[in-house]
Scaffold this motif. Structure first.
Motif, PDB file in Angstrom:
ATOM      1  N   ARG A 285     -22.146  31.637 -30.147  1.00 44.76           N
ATOM      2  CA  ARG A 285     -21.072  30.977 -30.780  1.00 44.76           C
ATOM      3  C   ARG A 285     -21.281  29.477 -30.960  1.00 44.76           C
ATOM      4  N   VAL A 286     -22.030  29.066 -29.894  1.00 49.47           N
ATOM      5  CA  VAL A 286     -22.274  27.446 -29.914  1.00 49.47           C
ATOM      6  C   VAL A 286     -23.384  27.200 -30.675  1.00 49.47           C
ATOM      7  N   ILE A 287     -24.348  28.010 -30.790  1.00 52.95           N
ATOM      8  CA  ILE A 287     -25.750  27.530 -31.446  1.00 52.95           C
ATOM      9  C   ILE A 287     -25.825  28.100 -32.691  1.00 52.95           C
ATOM     10  N   THR A 288     -24.625  28.934 -33.450  1.00 56.62           N
ATOM     11  CA  THR A 288     -24.754  29.571 -34.741  1.00 56.62           C
ATOM     12  C   THR A 288     -23.472  28.926 -35.154  1.00 56.62           C
ATOM     13  N   PRO A 289     -23.664  27.892 -35.981  1.00 57.23           N
ATOM     14  CA  PRO A 289     -22.559  27.271 -36.660  1.00 57.23           C
ATOM     15  C   PRO A 289     -22.052  28.255 -37.626  1.00 57.23           C
ATOM     16  N   LEU A 290     -20.277  28.256 -37.788  1.00 60.99           N
ATOM     17  CA  LEU A 290     -19.964  29.436 -38.599  1.00 60.99           C
ATOM     18  C   LEU A 290     -20.101  29.410 -39.897  1.00 60.99           C
ATOM     19  N   ASP A 291     -20.506  28.201 -40.594  1.00 53.08           N
ATOM     20  CA  ASP A 291     -20.805  28.051 -42.145  1.00 53.08           C
ATOM     21  C   ASP A 291     -22.042  28.749 -42.416  1.00 53.08           C
ATOM     22  N   THR A 292     -22.888  28.825 -41.298  1.00 55.97           N
ATOM     23  CA  THR A 292     -24.269  29.371 -41.611  1.00 55.97           C
ATOM     24  C   THR A 292     -24.244  30.750 -42.141  1.00 55.97           C
ATOM     25  N   PHE A 293     -23.391  31.759 -41.390  1.00 55.26           N
ATOM     26  CA  PHE A 293     -23.259  33.159 -41.897  1.00 55.26           C
ATOM     27  C   PHE A 293     -21.996  33.717 -42.640  1.00 55.26           C
ATOM     28  N   THR A 294     -21.225  32.547 -42.818  1.00 58.42           N
ATOM     29  CA  THR A 294     -19.963  32.920 -43.679  1.00 58.42           C
ATOM     30  C   THR A 294     -19.848  32.197 -44.824  1.00 58.42           C
ATOM     31  N   LYS A 295     -18.769  32.816 -45.660  1.00 53.02           N
ATOM     32  CA  LYS A 295     -18.558  32.038 -46.860  1.00 53.02           C
ATOM     33  C   LYS A 295     -17.146  31.705 -47.168  1.00 53.02           C
ATOM     34  N   PRO A 296     -16.833  30.581 -47.979  1.00 55.43           N
ATOM     35  CA  PRO A 296     -15.423  29.995 -48.113  1.00 55.43           C
ATOM     36  C   PRO A 296     -14.439  31.079 -48.737  1.00 55.43           C
ATOM     37  N   PRO A 297     -13.342  31.385 -48.126  1.00 52.57           N
ATOM     38  CA  PRO A 297     -12.337  32.333 -48.999  1.00 52.57           C
ATOM     39  C   PRO A 297     -12.237  32.497 -50.430  1.00 52.57           C
ATOM     40  N   GLU A 298     -12.095  31.210 -50.926  1.00 51.69           N
ATOM     41  CA  GLU A 298     -12.111  31.196 -52.458  1.00 51.69           C
ATOM     42  C   GLU A 298     -13.275  31.849 -53.187  1.00 51.69           C
ATOM     43  N   ALA A 299     -14.389  32.192 -52.558  1.00 56.00           N
ATOM     44  CA  ALA A 299     -15.225  32.892 -52.897  1.00 56.00           C
ATOM     45  C   ALA A 299     -14.988  34.332 -53.657  1.00 56.00           C
ATOM     46  N   PHE A 300     -14.182  34.782 -52.910  1.00 56.95           N
ATOM     47  CA  PHE A 300     -13.674  36.136 -52.779  1.00 56.95           C
ATOM     48  C   PHE A 300     -12.336  36.360 -53.283  1.00 56.95           C
ATOM     49  N   GLY A 301     -11.706  35.322 -53.767  1.00 57.44           N
ATOM     50  CA  GLY A 301     -10.262  35.334 -54.455  1.00 57.44           C
ATOM     51  C   GLY A 301      -9.949  36.107 -55.374  1.00 57.44           C
ATOM     52  N   CYS A 302      -8.772  36.923 -55.315  1.00 54.95           N
ATOM     53  CA  CYS A 302      -8.718  38.008 -56.284  1.00 54.95           C
ATOM     54  C   CYS A 302      -6.910  37.849 -56.690  1.00 54.95           C
ATOM     55  N   SER A 303      -6.457  38.183 -57.880  1.00 57.33           N
ATOM     56  CA  SER A 303      -5.149  38.143 -58.264  1.00 57.33           C
ATOM     57  C   SER A 303      -4.340  39.340 -57.520  1.00 57.33           C
ATOM     58  N   TRP A 304      -4.978  40.548 -57.200  1.00 59.10           N
ATOM     59  CA  TRP A 304      -4.152  41.604 -56.352  1.00 59.10           C
ATOM     60  C   TRP A 304      -3.576  40.947 -54.937  1.00 59.10           C
ATOM     61  N   ALA A 305      -4.688  40.368 -54.218  1.00 60.74           N
ATOM     62  CA  ALA A 305      -4.308  39.875 -52.862  1.00 60.74           C
ATOM     63  C   ALA A 305      -3.312  38.728 -53.019  1.00 60.74           C
ATOM     64  N   ARG A 306      -3.411  37.598 -54.201  1.00 59.23           N
ATOM     65  CA  ARG A 306      -2.582  36.830 -54.215  1.00 59.23           C
ATOM     66  C   ARG A 306      -1.125  37.069 -54.468  1.00 59.23           C
ATOM     67  N   GLN A 307      -0.958  38.291 -55.314  1.00 60.72           N
ATOM     68  CA  GLN A 307       0.052  38.793 -55.704  1.00 60.72           C
ATOM     69  C   GLN A 307       0.825  39.568 -54.148  1.00 60.72           C
ATOM     70  N   LEU A 308      -0.020  40.292 -53.460  1.00 56.05           N
ATOM     71  CA  LEU A 308       0.415  40.907 -52.221  1.00 56.05           C
ATOM     72  C   LEU A 308       1.046  39.890 -51.119  1.00 56.05           C
ATOM     73  N   VAL A 309       0.222  39.061 -50.975  1.00 57.03           N
ATOM     74  CA  VAL A 309       0.646  38.165 -49.858  1.00 57.03           C
ATOM     75  C   VAL A 309       1.683  36.920 -50.108  1.00 57.03           C
ATOM     76  N   SER A 310       2.800  37.137 -49.311  1.00 62.12           N
ATOM     77  CA  SER A 310       4.059  36.768 -49.525  1.00 62.12           C
ATOM     78  C   SER A 310       4.279  35.618 -48.673  1.00 62.12           C
ATOM     79  N   HIS A 311       5.267  34.529 -48.959  1.00 57.33           N
ATOM     80  CA  HIS A 311       5.602  33.778 -47.802  1.00 57.33           C
ATOM     81  C   HIS A 311       5.949  34.175 -46.558  1.00 57.33           C
ATOM     82  N   ARG A 312       6.650  35.544 -46.804  1.00 57.43           N
ATOM     83  CA  ARG A 312       7.241  35.808 -45.245  1.00 57.43           C
ATOM     84  C   ARG A 312       5.727  36.367 -44.462  1.00 57.43           C
ATOM     85  N   ALA A 313       4.998  36.959 -45.238  1.00 61.54           N
ATOM     86  CA  ALA A 313       3.714  37.293 -44.683  1.00 61.54           C
ATOM     87  C   ALA A 313       3.032  36.380 -43.589  1.00 61.54           C
TER      88      ALA A 313
END
Length: 515
Positions: free
Chosen positions: A250-278
């Motif tokens: 974990r120390v020698i492998t920076p997180l950004d080198t093997f992950t992507k930003p959440p907005e790259a996968f954003g979709c309307s289904w998820a935005r409608q599903l996730v509420s303030h309460r969640a």
């Protein structure tokens, strides 16, 4: 000289080979000469020959070559190579009486290096094996070896220096250094990983079996049943070695080198599903609340549940696709001793090519799940400051696991990440695909409340934080695996288990990462 047939005479009865190699290494360390060079040469050729057969297995070779092609950074390649090679080496080491894990690897390397000084066939065969692992042949002189070790230390220091203090600090403490130790100090201490694992194993064994064996503890009862103290120590050693290696990775492998930003996968289904309460239930103040039908909120541990989230026909088609993958042998057994009887398959979405390889219904469900991190962050950002919703900086590792449990399978009490030191999992997302689940069918997600373990306060420095929170085995809630139900919880905080099902149970899991 051809290496063919070097392992042909090895049998399971020759478990003394490891002992002979160990004695030869010990004698060499004390300045003695090997008087039985012919016998040791035969041992070396036998061991390497057996490993050559194991390394030649097509699936293993395919995995190694794919890793080599996908990972350009040498340190990351070696980090990924380790677990793959260890799994193939394990039965060979057991066959010849070599120690398990890293101890066996070190002993093998020392012995083969010693034998290679007088037997060129052993040296050549060792080089062949390194090439099978996509590594350069190790035939340099001692000056070159020393120089590479010094360069390696500098490279390791450089890698460690890129990690923030809250990432490298726990590793420093685990190595008995100050939390704010310099990257160079940590790099110099890394060779002590095995020694530190031994110290931790001895410390916990000295506290007694009752403190290390059982649900929510270091070893499950089934794994430790009937084990001698020496066997328990070996299991603990393997456990702590893996844990410390994960911390280093974990120390020698920076997180950004093997992950992507959440907005790259954003979709309307998820935005409608996730509420303030969640997001309030997930990241708001951890206050136990009593709401009828939502008993998990009474634990106050950071869990939210969303029902009827996906189309029933899509779920039914996805189950058929999973059954076809299982029939084709792509759904494989878990090797985790805590996850007894589970079978799983990974679905990958790193590239358009990988995405298209997933069956259509499963691909559609996964693309929806991958949109949840973006939706969670958007909903959290919309909360007022007074609500104290503290959302972390999430990153998406676009790989989703589909796992199945049948009668006899269960997952013992555990966390998906222990304070983030062993991996970067921050949020666990589960989607259940079980049609017509009824009470009594089993397979529920059991979520536990926390308690403070007094014994944990005596844990060694560096692991105290991870050990401090223990599950309250008498305070729990079972969440039914209803079809289309999504459960999200804090990976680093929530103790949970999977109860044995009476009917086949399917669930898809996305682990969302964070620093």
């Amino acid at each position: 000289m051809s290496s063919r047939g070097y392992g042909d005479n090895a049998t399971g009865e020759d478990a003394s080979l490891g002992k002979r190699l160990s004695e030869a290494v010990a004698a060499s360390a004390q300045g003695g000469d090997a008087s039985n060079q012919d016998a040791l040469s035969r041992d070396g050729l036998t061991l390497l020959g057996a490993l050559k057969v194991a390394y030649g297995e097509p699936t293993f070779q395919g995995s190694i070559r794919k890793l080599r092609a996908d990972v350009a950074d040498e340190l990351k390649f070696l980090t990924g190579l380790g677990p793959l090679a260890a799994a193939v080496q394990a039965p060979v080491f057991e066959r010849f009486g070599l120690p398990r894990g890293q101890r066996g690897v070190i002993l093998m390397k020392l012995a083969i290096r010693q034998i290679s000084t007088w037997n060129p066939d052993v040296k050549n065969l060792a080089g062949d094996l390194r090439e099978m692992l996509c590594l350069p042949r190790e035939e340099e002189d001692i000056t070159s070896t020393i120089r590479k070790a010094e360069d390696g230390l500098m490279e390791l220091e450089k890698q460690i220096s890129k990690a923030p203090l809250d990432v490298r600090g726990p590793l420093a403490e685990a190595l008995l250094l100050p939390y704010k130790a310099s990257p160079l100090e940590i790099a110099k201490a890394v060779p002590r990983l095995h020694q530190r694992a031994e110290e931790l194993a001895e410390h916990h064994l000295a506290r007694g079996r009752e403190s290390i064996v059982g649900e929510g503890k270091l070893l499950p009862s089934e794994e430790a049943h009937g084990a001698s103290d020496e066997q328990l120590k070996s299991k603990l050693l393997d456990l702590f070695e893996r844990y410390l290696q994960k911390m280093l990775s974990r120390v020698i492998t920076p997180l950004d080198t093997f992950t992507k930003p959440p907005e790259a996968f954003g979709c309307s289904w998820a935005r409608q599903l996730v509420s303030h309460r969640a997001v309030t239930e997930l990241w708001g103040p951890r206050i136990a609340r009593q709401i009828p039908g939502e008993d998990w909120l009474g634990l106050g541990v950071g869990v939210t549940v969303l029902d009827k989230t996906v189309d029933k026909d899509l779920v039914a088609t996805a189950r058929l696709e999973l059954a076809a993958l299982e029939e084709a042998g792509q759904v494989t057994p878990s090797k985790d001793p805590c996850n007894v009887g589970a079978r799983s398959v990974w679905l990958h979405f790193e590239s358009p090519e990988e995405t298209l390889q997933a069956p259509p219904a499963l691909r559609s469900l996964c693309q929806q799940l991958l949109g949840l991190p973006d939706a969670l962050l958007r909903a959290a950002a919309a909360c007022s400051p007074n609500e104290a919703v503290a959302a972390p900086r999430l990153r998406v590792h676009p790989h989703i696991m589909a796992a199945t449990y049948r009668r006899g399978a269960e997952y013992h009490c555990h966390k998906d990440s222990y304070s983030g030191t062993d991996n970067q999992r921050m949020v666990t997302v589960l989607l259940y695909l079980n049609d017509d689940w009824r009470p009594g069918d089993g397979g529920e997600l059991r979520v536990y409340g926390d308690r403070l373990d007094e014994e944990a306060a005596q844990a060694p420095e560096g692991l105290r934080k991870e050990a401090a929170s223990m599950p309250d085995m008498d305070r729990f809630v079972d969440i039914a695996p209803l079809s289309g139900r999504i459960v999200m919880f804090r990976s680093r905080d929530v103790w949970h288990a999977v109860r044995e099902p009476r009917e086949q149970r399917w669930a898809m899991t996305l682990w969302v990462m964070a620093d």
